[in-house]
Write a protein that holds these residues in place. Structure first.
Motif, PDB file in Angstrom:
ATOM      1  N   PRO A 174       7.137   9.099  26.406  1.00 19.43           N
ATOM      2  CA  PRO A 174       7.121   9.188  27.872  1.00 19.43           C
ATOM      3  C   PRO A 174       6.662  10.563  28.343  1.00 19.43           C
ATOM      4  O   PRO A 174       6.940  11.583  27.703  1.00 19.43           O
ATOM      5  N   VAL A 175       5.971  10.561  29.475  1.00 13.43           N
ATOM      6  CA  VAL A 175       5.506  11.820  30.060  1.00 13.43           C
ATOM      7  C   VAL A 175       6.699  12.577  30.652  1.00 13.43           C
ATOM      8  O   VAL A 175       7.543  11.966  31.293  1.00 13.43           O
ATOM      9  N   SER A 176       6.771  13.868  30.381  1.00 14.17           N
ATOM     10  CA  SER A 176       7.858  14.658  30.971  1.00 14.17           C
ATOM     11  C   SER A 176       7.382  16.115  31.057  1.00 14.17           C
ATOM     12  O   SER A 176       6.286  16.445  30.600  1.00 14.17           O
ATOM     13  N   ASN A 177       8.218  16.966  31.629  1.00 19.10           N
ATOM     14  CA  ASN A 177       7.821  18.375  31.756  1.00 19.10           C
ATOM     15  C   ASN A 177       7.694  19.042  30.406  1.00 19.10           C
ATOM     16  O   ASN A 177       6.834  19.886  30.186  1.00 19.10           O
ATOM     17  N   GLY A 178       8.597  18.629  29.492  1.00 17.07           N
ATOM     18  CA  GLY A 178       8.540  19.227  28.163  1.00 17.07           C
ATOM     19  C   GLY A 178       7.729  18.403  27.196  1.00 17.07           C
ATOM     20  O   GLY A 178       8.064  18.297  26.019  1.00 17.07           O
ATOM     21  N   PHE A 179       6.674  17.763  27.691  1.00 16.80           N
ATOM     22  CA  PHE A 179       5.904  16.822  26.867  1.00 16.80           C
ATOM     23  C   PHE A 179       5.324  17.507  25.642  1.00 16.80           C
ATOM     24  O   PHE A 179       4.677  18.554  25.745  1.00 16.80           O
TER      25      PHE A 179
ATOM     26  N   ILE B   7      -2.329   7.180  21.708  1.00 17.70           N
ATOM     27  CA  ILE B   7      -3.059   6.196  22.510  1.00 17.70           C
ATOM     28  C   ILE B   7      -2.671   6.332  23.970  1.00 17.70           C
ATOM     29  O   ILE B   7      -1.481   6.384  24.317  1.00 17.70           O
ATOM     30  N   LEU B   8      -3.664   6.443  24.813  1.00 14.66           N
ATOM     31  CA  LEU B   8      -3.461   6.425  26.251  1.00 14.66           C
ATOM     32  C   LEU B   8      -4.040   5.103  26.739  1.00 14.66           C
ATOM     33  O   LEU B   8      -5.247   4.956  26.888  1.00 14.66           O
ATOM     34  N   ASN B   9      -3.177   4.110  26.910  1.00 16.34           N
ATOM     35  CA  ASN B   9      -3.667   2.766  27.189  1.00 16.34           C
ATOM     36  C   ASN B   9      -3.735   2.512  28.689  1.00 16.34           C
ATOM     37  O   ASN B   9      -2.780   2.094  29.314  1.00 16.34           O
ATOM     38  N   ASN B  10      -4.887   2.786  29.252  1.00 16.83           N
ATOM     39  CA  ASN B  10      -5.187   2.465  30.637  1.00 16.83           C
ATOM     40  C   ASN B  10      -4.183   3.025  31.643  1.00 16.83           C
ATOM     41  O   ASN B  10      -3.563   2.277  32.390  1.00 16.83           O
ATOM     42  N   PRO B  11      -4.005   4.382  31.682  1.00 18.44           N
ATOM     43  CA  PRO B  11      -3.122   4.944  32.697  1.00 18.44           C
ATOM     44  C   PRO B  11      -3.729   4.741  34.086  1.00 18.44           C
ATOM     45  O   PRO B  11      -4.946   4.838  34.251  1.00 18.44           O
ATOM     46  N   GLN B  12      -2.877   4.454  35.041  1.00 22.12           N
ATOM     47  CA  GLN B  12      -3.387   4.240  36.395  1.00 22.12           C
ATOM     48  C   GLN B  12      -3.448   5.556  37.177  1.00 22.12           C
ATOM     49  O   GLN B  12      -4.055   5.612  38.226  1.00 22.12           O
ATOM     50  N   THR B  13      -2.762   6.572  36.663  1.00 20.64           N
ATOM     51  CA  THR B  13      -2.838   7.873  37.335  1.00 20.64           C
ATOM     52  C   THR B  13      -3.256   8.931  36.316  1.00 20.64           C
ATOM     53  O   THR B  13      -3.155   8.720  35.101  1.00 20.64           O
ATOM     54  N   ASP B  14      -3.713  10.050  36.798  1.00 21.63           N
ATOM     55  CA  ASP B  14      -4.167  11.127  35.920  1.00 21.63           C
ATOM     56  C   ASP B  14      -2.960  11.725  35.168  1.00 21.63           C
ATOM     57  O   ASP B  14      -1.814  11.601  35.586  1.00 21.63           O
TER      58      ASP B  14
ATOM     59  N   SER C 225       0.828  -1.205   0.000  1.00 21.64           N
ATOM     60  CA  SER C 225       0.000   0.000   0.000  1.00 21.64           C
ATOM     61  C   SER C 225       0.859   1.250   0.000  1.00 21.64           C
ATOM     62  O   SER C 225       0.431   2.312  -0.439  1.00 21.64           O
ATOM     63  N   GLY C 226       2.079   1.153   0.524  1.00 22.56           N
ATOM     64  CA  GLY C 226       2.996   2.265   0.473  1.00 22.56           C
ATOM     65  C   GLY C 226       2.728   3.356   1.477  1.00 22.56           C
ATOM     66  O   GLY C 226       3.491   4.288   1.616  1.00 22.56           O
ATOM     67  N   ILE C 227       1.594   3.255   2.204  1.00 26.00           N
ATOM     68  CA  ILE C 227       1.348   4.331   3.161  1.00 26.00           C
ATOM     69  C   ILE C 227       2.013   3.992   4.480  1.00 26.00           C
ATOM     70  O   ILE C 227       2.249   2.854   4.804  1.00 26.00           O
ATOM     71  N   THR C 228       2.329   5.040   5.247  1.00 27.09           N
ATOM     72  CA  THR C 228       2.863   4.829   6.572  1.00 27.09           C
ATOM     73  C   THR C 228       2.037   5.649   7.538  1.00 27.09           C
ATOM     74  O   THR C 228       1.565   6.730   7.218  1.00 27.09           O
ATOM     75  N   ALA C 229       1.890   5.115   8.686  1.00 21.25           N
ATOM     76  CA  ALA C 229       1.197   5.858   9.730  1.00 21.25           C
ATOM     77  C   ALA C 229       1.910   5.528  11.028  1.00 21.25           C
ATOM     78  O   ALA C 229       2.513   4.472  11.168  1.00 21.25           O
ATOM     79  N   LYS C 230       1.841   6.490  11.953  1.00 22.38           N
ATOM     80  CA  LYS C 230       2.586   6.280  13.172  1.00 22.38           C
ATOM     81  C   LYS C 230       1.699   6.539  14.378  1.00 22.38           C
ATOM     82  O   LYS C 230       0.955   7.521  14.415  1.00 22.38           O
ATOM     83  N   ALA C 231       1.770   5.615  15.318  1.00 25.63           N
ATOM     84  CA  ALA C 231       0.998   5.783  16.544  1.00 25.63           C
ATOM     85  C   ALA C 231       1.961   6.008  17.694  1.00 25.63           C
ATOM     86  O   ALA C 231       3.047   5.444  17.728  1.00 25.63           O
ATOM     87  N   TYR C 232       1.574   6.900  18.621  1.00 30.52           N
ATOM     88  CA  TYR C 232       2.386   7.137  19.811  1.00 30.52           C
ATOM     89  C   TYR C 232       1.612   6.682  21.036  1.00 30.52           C
ATOM     90  O   TYR C 232       0.415   6.961  21.167  1.00 30.52           O
ATOM     91  N   PHE C 233       2.329   5.972  21.891  1.00 26.15           N
ATOM     92  CA  PHE C 233       1.730   5.545  23.153  1.00 26.15           C
ATOM     93  C   PHE C 233       2.243   6.441  24.265  1.00 26.15           C
ATOM     94  O   PHE C 233       3.458   6.540  24.461  1.00 26.15           O
ATOM     95  N   VAL C 234       1.351   7.116  24.966  1.00 24.50           N
ATOM     96  CA  VAL C 234       1.778   7.926  26.106  1.00 24.50           C
ATOM     97  C   VAL C 234       2.136   6.959  27.235  1.00 24.50           C
ATOM     98  O   VAL C 234       1.314   6.126  27.633  1.00 24.50           O
ATOM     99  N   THR C 235       3.376   7.024  27.716  1.00 29.58           N
ATOM    100  CA  THR C 235       3.803   6.103  28.772  1.00 29.58           C
ATOM    101  C   THR C 235       4.246   6.902  29.987  1.00 29.58           C
ATOM    102  O   THR C 235       4.395   8.118  29.928  1.00 29.58           O
ATOM    103  N   GLY C 236       4.467   6.188  31.084  1.00 30.76           N
ATOM    104  CA  GLY C 236       4.944   6.837  32.287  1.00 30.76           C
ATOM    105  C   GLY C 236       3.849   7.131  33.281  1.00 30.76           C
ATOM    106  O   GLY C 236       4.084   7.741  34.301  1.00 30.76           O
ATOM    107  N   LEU C 237       2.631   6.710  32.962  1.00 31.91           N
ATOM    108  CA  LEU C 237       1.531   6.938  33.896  1.00 31.91           C
ATOM    109  C   LEU C 237       1.027   5.579  34.387  1.00 31.91           C
ATOM    110  O   LEU C 237      -0.152   5.383  34.604  1.00 31.91           O
TER     111      LEU C 237
END
Lengths: 496, 311, 255
Positions: free
Chosen positions: A228-233, A243-250, A193-205
């Motif tokens: 990863p979550v950081s101050n300069g996110f 994607i925010l996959n089931n963070p345990q904290t806010d 198909s030649g297309i590319t797509a990129k998903a980011y997972f927010v981690t660190g929560l």
């Protein structure tokens, strides 16, 4: 009797004993030799001819979906599948026995569109440079590289299967489904198909690991990366799906701000929450973001009171149903969900925001407040609650879109690995991803994973009543009856 | 008929059975006599095929127990020292199992079992658990087990051991009935038991045959030295001198001499040919020694061995 | 043979042993089944394979008395002095234990029917693991009989059987351990590391060759192979033959 004769007798007697001993030990030894010899003979010479693949789904040949797809590829296409290893010869007891023969089938059925070769990079290090001159792909020994027009998708043999996470035998995982064809055909389709797509997972929560979900993304041709979550996110510009996959904290403040900007730019995202470990978390910042999409996730757990829907006696595991607009997303309209939070439309007056319920409970579910100190208390009367909702903006190009899941049963590693990629929940999340990323138009190959075992049963019959009846019958009535019979018989006979 | 030739059994360096030969004729009751540890059980175990001999042969009705064990074993009913009973079965279940083991035909089974059960008098306990039976009944069930399959030869190892006197009498009666149409070998270390039921006796000691004889011959040989016990009032020496003077008395020894109450007990050994009892009476009376007790002494098994082996 | 089979088989039901063994099996298999069922996916093969790990408890219970009890009670003399072949005695006792296993298995058949009636799949892999279950049962029962024949104490026989089965279940772990230890030892005493390693690997492979679990692992995927079954049967015969020889030894042995 003369003494001569006596001594003769004695020696003949000892001979008899010796003879018997010799005979006895000898026969045992001869039997052992025969057994070992015949076993080795059978295993090494006749073993292969006396092995029969009676598995229903014919593990080692391509299904119609793959064959049709390969036939639809351009005739001059040249896909190269390179196994970065010596060609495995002993296939017994290794995942290779499902991979090597199937790849041979690809090669033979593709009319030259697909070639399969095995090159060990330890013997021929130049192969890595040849395939990946700019060194941008993660190539190493024991992986497969699917190459087309300079792009490469790598496949690890281990990832071609789903595994039973609840049952592992002597330290190694027991595979439940064979996804070899699923993995390779999808890889070829995505390269084609030649297309590319990129998903980011927010981690660190304390989010879920997302290993299985990344496989699902990869089969859709999406690359996945952790953020990863950081101050300069900040959310990168090439992000097609967050994607925010089931963070345990806010989420912290920087993430809240970044997400708000992401929505304003028309970004797509999926949020998964659940009510399992994090019972006191109310996700106020995350809800602020969701409110922008006119959605809100509440801090309750849904309890199903309808016995036709409940999957266990507590009602916290239950069946949920897809709504009319989403019936096409999977082969069934009932799905498993456990420890779900209710998702509802927020009272946001902007008319350009459209929200839709996607998955709902029965009309007799209740929302329950769980207080760690005082136990549970009912929150509202019986009602129909939404477990999954979709929201987007209307009347603009490239609008933001999101799915919000109140349960982790569509994305968690433990669920996906237990039920395999053919499960309705997985079919559903695949289509959700396609919908928000717009991959729909490009990728239409859906290859079923092969049931090494697909053991799902009619979920409508897994009701709490049935389970309790069977628990009583199988684990109480039958054993107890046997023990009672034993006691009766024992007492009766004792006094005979 | 059983022919036993030069039977030897070693246990390591110990010879439990050392060159035993004898024959059991059809419809004969053979007593197998010997003290504990003489090799009786070992010999019987070899005859029945439980153990194999170190050397020598056993032929049962012409079949060698080692070469044709199945044919030989068919003709033998064996009651070992410890009856092989399954305590968790009822008598009938057990006997039916034995019928299966001995391959008794289904058609004959019911009749045969009824006959055996009546014969050994276990009708009332047929449906009871063997574990709950008294020792005497267990022994009878053991005998019933040996009778299953109508073997022509019965081998009974100490069938009366551990039973009370009434039970012993009953078992002996039973054996006498069985003797009418079976060859029977009975082992025992009690002479009187053997004397009552046996036609012939084999005596073994320390793994060897000490004597093979009919009961009548054996008693005659045994009476070769008759022994008397005499107790009287009076001086022991005086009495001994008086007895020794009698012709035919070969020996006289003090057993007990009690000076306080003035009583003595002596044993007297006399020749076979002459009956010295009258002479002793008169000699004692002449010497004014009142007789308190006067009886002949039964020879003990030990003495039989001593006399038979002549040492 | 039939006489011995009949007596032994019925004796399981004359005493509580048979009922307790079946009750134990019902309870354990029921637990596994319901666990699977309530999660919405019933894998009979997985259940059967899990039940295999209870061989280690159930087989000793069934076989511990087979010969040990006969020896203790003196009833073994019946088998020597009646016209039955000693091997058929061994085989009869084997069949009795095996038949008890088949009765236990009725539980799993019930579970299969329930699965089928809930539109679950009872596929070829399930049948494969069931076949393996019975062949392994045969192998382990013959081991239990051997353990029972070497002693007149039921407890010792049960423990011996338990240890042997545990060993077989852990053979792949143990072999790795032994192989590593030996190659390390060889390296210490000055053998070149290459040959030390290859000796270690050879030992590991040799020991793994004896592992019936890995040999039969493919059956649950529906890949049937004759040689692992031959392996189980032939070694079951070896153990029964050894049992037979040990019983017969009593006839001629010096003590």
């Amino acid at each position: 009797m003369s003494s001569n004769k006596k001594s003769a007798n004695k020696s003949s007697g000892d001979n008899r004993q010796k003879y018997l001993k010799l005979y006895s030990v000898g026969t045992v030894l001869i039997l052992l030799v025969i057994v070992f010899a015949s076993n080795i003979l059978f295993e090494n010479i006749l073993g292969k001819h006396l092995t029969f693949d009676l598995s229903l789904s014919n593990q080692n040949s391509l299904t119609k979906e793959s064959s049709d797809f390969i036939a639809s590829l351009p005739a001059d296409a040249n896909f190269r599948i390179v196994g970065l290893m010596d060609k495995p010869t002993s296939l017994n007891n290794s995942p290779m026995r499902y991979i090597v023969p199937l790849l041979d089938d690809y090669a033979s059925k593709s009319n030259g569109r697909i070639s399969v070769e095995y090159v060990n990079p330890e013997t021929y290090p130049s192969i890595l440079r040849e395939l990946d001159p700019q060194n941008i792909y993660d190539l190493s020994s024991d992986k497969f590289a699917v190459c087309y027009q300079g792009r490469i998708i790598t496949v690890e043999p281990y990832d071609c299967f789903t595994y039973d996470s609840s049952y592992s035998q002597q330290g190694y995982m027991v595979p439940t489904a064979n996804a070899v064809e699923y993995t390779f055909t999808n890889a070829i389709a995505n390269l084609a198909s030649g297309i590319t797509a990129k998903a980011y997972f927010v981690t660190g929560l304390q989010t879920d690991e997302s290993v299985q979900l990344k496989h699902v993304l990869s089969s859709l041709g999406m690359e996945a990366e952790d953020l990863p979550v950081s101050n300069g996110f900040a959310i990168p510009d090439d992000c097609d799906l967050l994607i925010l996959n089931n963070p345990q904290t806010d989420i912290p403040e920087p993430v809240e701000i970044a997400l708000g900007e992401y929505i304003d730019k028309g970004g797509d995202f999926i949020v998964v929450l659940s009510f399992y470990n994090n019972v006191t978390e109310s996700y106020s910042r995350l809800n602020n973001v969701l409110n922008k999409m006119n959605l809100n996730v509440d801090s309750y757990v849904l309890r199903e009171n309808d016995p036709h829907y409940a999957l266990d006696t507590t009602g916290f595991a239950s069946l949920i149903h897809s709504t009319d607009g989403y019936k096409e997303f999977a082969s069934t309209d009932s799905f498993r969900a456990s420890y779900a939070r209710p998702v509802r439309a927020y009272d946001n007056p902007f008319s350009y925001i459209t929200t839709e319920p996607v998955m709902t409970t029965s009309s007799t579910a209740t929302a329950v407040i769980v207080d760690p100190d005082n136990g549970i208390s009912e929150f509202e009367n019986e009602n129909t609650y939404n477990v999954v909702m979709y929201s987007t903006y209307t009347g603009m190009t490239n609008p933001p879109q999101c799915f919000v899941f109140g349960t982790s049963d569509f994305t968690s590693d433990s669920y996906l690995s237990s039920y395999g990629y053919n499960d309705a929940n997985v079919q559903f999340i695949r289509n959700c991803i396609k919908k928000v990323t717009g991959l729909n138009e490009y990728n239409n190959v859906f290859v079923y994973t092969k049931p090494l075992d697909d053991y799902s049963i009619d979920s409508a019959k897994v009701t709490s009543t049935n389970v309790s009846v069977m628990t009583v019958v199988f684990m109480v009535v039958i054993p107890l009856a046997l023990v009672i019979v034993a006691v009766i018989i024992y007492n009766k006979r004792k006094n005979l | 008929m059983i022919e036993i030739n030069n039977l030897v059994k070693h246990y390591g360096d110990k010879k439990a059975v050392n060159d035993i030969s004898f024959t059991v004729n059809d419809d004969e009751v053979l007593g197998f006599l010997g003290p504990n540890g003489a090799g009786k059980s070992t010999t019987m175990n070899i005859i029945t095929g439980y153990l194999s001999s170190t050397s020598g042969t056993v032929k049962v009705n012409g079949h060698d127990i080692l070469e044709e064990p199945e044919l030989a074993k068919k003709d033998i009913g064996y009651l070992p020292e410890l009856p092989p009973l399954y305590l968790d079965m009822t008598v009938l279940e057990y006997l039916n199992f034995i019928c299966d083991l001995k391959q008794v035909k289904r058609s004959e089974r019911k009749e045969q079992l009824a006959k055996i059960i009546a014969m050994v008098k276990i009708v009332d306990v047929a449906d009871r658990l063997i574990g709950n039976l008294s020792k005497g009944y267990k022994q009878r069930v053991g005998i019933a087990q040996a009778l299953v399959g109508n073997p022509s030869i019965l081998i009974l190892d100490e069938p009366t051991v551990g039973l009370d006197p009434n039970q012993i009498i009953e078992i002996r009666k039973l054996i006498r009935t069985l003797a009418k149409d079976h060859s029977v070998i009975i082992s025992s270390h009690i002479l009187s038991e053997i004397q009552e039921v046996c036609d012939r006796v084999v005596i073994i000691n320390k793994g060897r045959v000490a004597a093979i004889d009919t009961i009548s011959d054996l008693s005659r040989r045994l009476s070769g030295s008759s022994k008397l016990l005499l107790s009287f009032k009076g001086d022991a020496k005086k009495g001994i001198n008086a007895v020794r003077a009698i012709p035919g008395v070969s020996d006289c020894k003090i057993r007990i001499s009690d000076q306080d109450i003035h009583e003595s007990e002596v044993t007297i050994q006399s020749d076979l040919a002459t009956d010295v009892r009258t002479s002793i009476f008169y000699a004692m009376s002449k010497n004014n020694l009142p007789i308190l007790e006067f009886r002949s002494l039964d020879p003990t098994l030990e003495e039989i061995f001593l006399s038979i082996t002549g040492s | 043979m039939f006489a011995v089979f009949k007596r032994e088989f019925l004796s399981y039901f004359r005493s509580p042993v048979g009922y307790v063994a079946i009750a134990l099996f019902s309870f354990l298999s029921g637990y596994i089944f319901i666990n699977n069922f309530s999660s919405g996916s019933v894998n009979i093969a997985s259940e059967v394979i899990s039940m295999r790990s209870f061989f280690v408890v159930i087989v000793p219970i069934i076989t511990m008395g087979s010969f040990a009890e006969d020896k203790k009670r003196g009833t073994e003399i019946l088998y020597y002095t009646t016209p039955v072949d000693l091997f058929s005695v061994v085989f009869g006792k084997f069949l009795a234990a095996f038949a008890l296993y088949m009765i236990m298995f009725v539980n799993i058949i019930v579970h299969m029917i329930v699965t089928k009636s809930c539109n679950g799949i009872v596929g070829i892999g399930d049948w494969g693991s069931i076949i393996v279950f019975f062949f392994l049962a045969a192998l382990f029962i013959s081991i239990g009989l051997l353990a029972s024949a070497i002693t007149d104490s039921q407890i010792i026989s049960a423990i011996a059987c338990f240890i042997i089965i545990i060993f077989i279940q852990l053979i792949s772990t143990i072999s790795a351990l032994v192989g590593n230890t030996i190659s390390a030892f060889l390296a210490v005493i000055g053998v070149s590391s290459e040959s030390a390693n290859s000796i270690g690997t050879a030992i590991v492979n040799g020991m793994n060759w004896l592992d019936p679990f890995t040999k039969t692992a493919d059956f649950r995927y529906g890949v049937f192979s004759v040689s692992p079954l031959i392996f189980c049967v032939s070694f079951a015969i070896v153990f029964m033959f050894l049992t037979f020889r040990i019983l017969e030894k009593k006839r001629w042995a010096k003590s």
